[in-house]
Scaffold this motif. Structure first.
Motif, mmCIF file in Angstrom:
data_model
loop_
_atom_site.group_PDB
_atom_site.id
_atom_site.type_symbol
_atom_site.label_atom_id
_atom_site.label_comp_id
_atom_site.label_asym_id
_atom_site.label_seq_id
_atom_site.Cartn_x
_atom_site.Cartn_y
_atom_site.Cartn_z
ATOM 1 N N ALA A 60 0.837 -1.194 0.000
ATOM 2 C CA ALA A 60 0.000 0.000 0.000
ATOM 3 C C ALA A 60 0.870 1.242 0.000
ATOM 4 O O ALA A 60 2.065 1.192 0.303
ATOM 5 C CB ALA A 60 -0.925 -0.001 1.223
ATOM 6 N N CYS A 61 0.241 2.378 -0.327
ATOM 7 C CA CYS A 61 0.883 3.686 -0.287
ATOM 8 C C CYS A 61 0.204 4.495 0.819
ATOM 9 O O CYS A 61 -1.011 4.402 1.001
ATOM 10 C CB CYS A 61 0.714 4.388 -1.629
ATOM 11 S SG CYS A 61 1.185 6.129 -1.647
ATOM 12 N N MET A 62 0.980 5.260 1.576
ATOM 13 C CA MET A 62 0.413 6.052 2.661
ATOM 14 C C MET A 62 0.453 7.536 2.302
ATOM 15 O O MET A 62 1.463 8.029 1.803
ATOM 16 C CB MET A 62 1.176 5.801 3.964
ATOM 17 C CG MET A 62 0.508 6.464 5.152
ATOM 18 S SD MET A 62 0.957 5.824 6.821
ATOM 19 C CE MET A 62 2.501 5.005 6.620
ATOM 20 N N VAL A 63 -0.645 8.235 2.566
ATOM 21 C CA VAL A 63 -0.682 9.680 2.393
ATOM 22 C C VAL A 63 0.349 10.305 3.327
ATOM 23 O O VAL A 63 0.402 9.995 4.519
ATOM 24 C CB VAL A 63 -2.088 10.245 2.710
ATOM 25 C CG1 VAL A 63 -2.080 11.778 2.666
ATOM 26 C CG2 VAL A 63 -3.112 9.690 1.737
ATOM 27 N N TYR A 64 1.176 11.197 2.798
ATOM 28 C CA TYR A 64 2.227 11.797 3.620
ATOM 29 C C TYR A 64 1.622 12.727 4.661
ATOM 30 O O TYR A 64 0.822 13.606 4.356
ATOM 31 C CB TYR A 64 3.219 12.592 2.756
ATOM 32 C CG TYR A 64 4.238 13.315 3.591
ATOM 33 C CD1 TYR A 64 5.311 12.630 4.142
ATOM 34 C CD2 TYR A 64 4.087 14.675 3.865
ATOM 35 C CE1 TYR A 64 6.236 13.286 4.946
ATOM 36 C CE2 TYR A 64 5.004 15.341 4.668
ATOM 37 C CZ TYR A 64 6.072 14.638 5.212
ATOM 38 O OH TYR A 64 6.975 15.289 6.006
ATOM 39 N N ARG A 65 2.033 12.498 5.915
ATOM 40 C CA ARG A 65 1.655 13.384 7.011
ATOM 41 C C ARG A 65 2.922 13.814 7.737
ATOM 42 O O ARG A 65 3.884 13.050 7.827
ATOM 43 C CB ARG A 65 0.734 12.676 8.007
ATOM 44 C CG ARG A 65 -0.530 12.122 7.402
ATOM 45 C CD ARG A 65 -1.444 11.505 8.448
ATOM 46 N NE ARG A 65 -2.175 12.513 9.183
ATOM 47 C CZ ARG A 65 -3.367 12.296 9.761
ATOM 48 N NH1 ARG A 65 -3.927 11.116 9.695
ATOM 49 N NH2 ARG A 65 -3.972 13.254 10.403
ATOM 50 N N GLU A 66 2.930 15.028 8.275
ATOM 51 C CA GLU A 66 4.049 15.476 9.098
ATOM 52 C C GLU A 66 4.155 14.566 10.312
ATOM 53 O O GLU A 66 3.151 14.217 10.939
ATOM 54 C CB GLU A 66 3.849 16.931 9.543
ATOM 55 C CG GLU A 66 3.994 17.943 8.429
ATOM 56 C CD GLU A 66 5.419 18.011 7.900
ATOM 57 O OE1 GLU A 66 6.360 17.689 8.651
ATOM 58 O OE2 GLU A 66 5.587 18.379 6.714
ATOM 59 N N ASP A 67 5.386 14.181 10.650
ATOM 60 C CA ASP A 67 5.591 13.171 11.678
ATOM 61 C C ASP A 67 5.105 13.620 13.053
ATOM 62 O O ASP A 67 4.518 12.838 13.794
ATOM 63 C CB ASP A 67 7.072 12.801 11.759
ATOM 64 C CG ASP A 67 7.327 11.616 12.671
ATOM 65 O OD1 ASP A 67 6.983 10.493 12.275
ATOM 66 O OD2 ASP A 67 7.849 11.819 13.789
ATOM 67 N N VAL A 68 5.328 14.868 13.396
ATOM 68 C CA VAL A 68 5.054 15.318 14.762
ATOM 69 C C VAL A 68 3.591 15.701 14.971
ATOM 70 O O VAL A 68 2.959 15.248 15.922
ATOM 71 C CB VAL A 68 5.963 16.502 15.139
ATOM 72 C CG1 VAL A 68 5.597 17.057 16.518
ATOM 73 C CG2 VAL A 68 7.428 16.064 15.127
ATOM 74 N N ASP A 69 3.031 16.522 14.076
ATOM 75 C CA ASP A 69 1.662 16.994 14.301
ATOM 76 C C ASP A 69 0.615 16.312 13.425
ATOM 77 O O ASP A 69 -0.583 16.547 13.586
ATOM 78 C CB ASP A 69 1.575 18.513 14.135
ATOM 79 C CG ASP A 69 1.900 18.983 12.713
ATOM 80 O OD1 ASP A 69 2.055 18.140 11.814
ATOM 81 O OD2 ASP A 69 2.005 20.213 12.518
ATOM 82 N N GLY A 70 1.041 15.469 12.487
ATOM 83 C CA GLY A 70 0.093 14.728 11.665
ATOM 84 C C GLY A 70 -0.590 15.543 10.596
ATOM 85 O O GLY A 70 -1.543 15.062 9.964
#
Length: 444
Positions: free
Chosen positions: A378-388
């Motif tokens: 699968a591919c994951m939508v990129y989210r900022e690691d700290v605040d999502g």
């Protein structure tokens, strides 16, 4: 051997170690000798005892003083315990029991110590039986401790939650008015069981299931991935499905994005807005099962961006009630699933060979998504690691990649490969046979 209470996982590094011996010099002196040996290797030692006991200990070599810190904590007053009695050498044998009672009163100063100290290990003694549960509550002091691979994972893997997911999990584990945390419920349940049954298979995740067997020290039995069975396809008795099917029939094969986040996951207003704008930006046809309210008592109803449904009327459909997920996903027009990484949805998609785009929110979704990404499932939508945080562009780009772009071909091919595993009746039957065999043999 003295109990060792783990506070963190470290590799070949210098450690911060606390020592709390029983209040007897037959214990204090050997603990001090061990402290000196560890300090000579460069490890930092916090040696904890009462003021009078510490003052009576032998002096340590000056070369070790930078590495050993003596922590004095006062012994509480206990009825029948003589004043200034801080060790067994200060008491007749029949009054040692009062010293143990006073030792139990060290809980509060130890809580204060743990709250203000970053430790890797505590070496404790037989009398402080209460220290283990206390350490369990204070064992991890940083989100960073949760996002790095623990040293008890013996194989290489990048599977881990993001800092954002750890923070959200901790927020959801317990509330101020809840007297038993989810982690305690789970750990106690597993500890009290004879075996653990998992919705998985060794063909799907062999390394992690083997690790669980080692950690739990009891049988881990897989029951397969429990793929959904197709219904009898009698469409005439389901008006809502007929309307949905009519809409899907008008779309090209493999062109529609199906979006759903299960019955328990409700996005925040921010997440809903970013997601909606991303779908609009993608230009792809979509069918969205939206959970905007969790029951009538939920007064935080999330809302789609102003004008979204009007602007996308020809592009997509938003369903705010229950929808027959497997029937929809089975339709030829559905080409990609955008899901939260819940097991039910990912099994529905993969058993039908539909590629996945993941947007995990909470609970175990981040870990499941990380595993699927590592295995190129699968591919994951990129989210900022700290605040999502994430952007509409990251949603649109992920959907476009998996749906049509050449770079996303591996996800489409991997989904087709997974059909054989999830659709293999023999694998499911074997798992069931092993479960029944265990239950039958263990009931004799």
């Amino acid at each position: 051997m003295q109990p060792l209470l783990s506070m963190a996982e470290n590799g070949d590094v210098k450690l911060n170690i606390a020592m709390l011996p029983w209040l007897a010099f037959g214990h204090l002196i050997p603990y001090l000798e061990l402290a000196k040996l560890m300090a000579s290797k460069g490890h930092m030692i916090s040696f904890i005892s009462t003021p009078r006991n510490i003052d009576r200990l032998p002096k340590i070599p000056q070369t070790l003083t930078p590495f050993i810190t003596f922590i004095k904590i006062n012994l509480p007053e206990v009825e029948n315990l003589p004043k200034n009695a801080e060790s067994t050498r200060d008491l007749p044998a029949n009054k040692v029991k009062y010293l143990k009672m006073a030792c139990d009163g060290l809980r509060k100063p130890m809580v204060d110590f743990l709250n203000n100290t970053s430790l890797d290990w505590i070496i404790c003694d037989f009398a402080t039986y209460w220290l283990g549960p206390m350490v369990a509550k204070h064992g991890r002091t940083s989100v960073d401790d949760f996002v790095k691979r623990p040293n008890w994972v013996s194989f290489e893997s990048e599977v881990r939650p993001s800092a954002f997911h750890v923070t959200r999990i901790m927020q959801n584990l317990t509330t101020d008015d809840e007297n038993v945390s989810d982690t305690y419920r789970l750990a106690t349940t597993i500890r009290g069981c004879d075996a653990v049954v998992m919705r998985s298979s060794f063909a799907f995740e062999p390394d992690w299931l083997s690790l669980l067997t080692e950690l739990y020290r009891k049988p881990v039995i897989t029951i397969g991935l429990l793929p959904t069975k197709a219904n009898d396809n009698n469409d005439s008795d389901d008006t809502s499905w007929l309307e949905t099917k009519h809409w899907l029939d008008k779309r090209e094969k493999g062109s529609v994005v199906y979006i759903a986040f299960g019955t328990e996951t409700k996005p925040s207003q921010y997440e809903l807005t970013q997601l909606a704008l991303g779908l609009e930006l993608s230009g792809l046809p979509f069918f969205w099962v939206l959970n905007d309210q969790r029951g009538l008592s939920d007064d935080e109803v999330i809302e789609l961006p102003s004008g979204f449904e009007e602007r996308t009327r020809g592009q997509g459909m938003v369903c705010k009630s229950w929808a027959p997920q497997f029937k929809i996903v089975s339709h030829d027009s559905v080409g990609v699933l955008l899901i939260h990484s819940g097991m039910g949805s990912l099994v529905d998609g993969l058993q039908l060979g539909k590629p996945l785009v993941l947007l995990p929110f909470t609970f175990d979704q981040g870990l499941i998504a990380s595993y699927l990404v590592e295995k190129k499932m699968a591919c994951m939508v990129y989210r900022e690691d700290v605040d999502g945080s994430f952007t509409p562009e990251s949603v649109a780009d992920s959907l476009s990649l998996v749906m049509v772009k050449e770079d996303g071909k591996m996800y489409r091919e991997r989904a087709k490969e997974m059909m054989s595993l999830l659709g293999d009746k023999n694998v499911q039957d074997k798992c069931l046979d092993e479960l029944m065999c265990f239950l039958q043999s263990s009931s004799k």
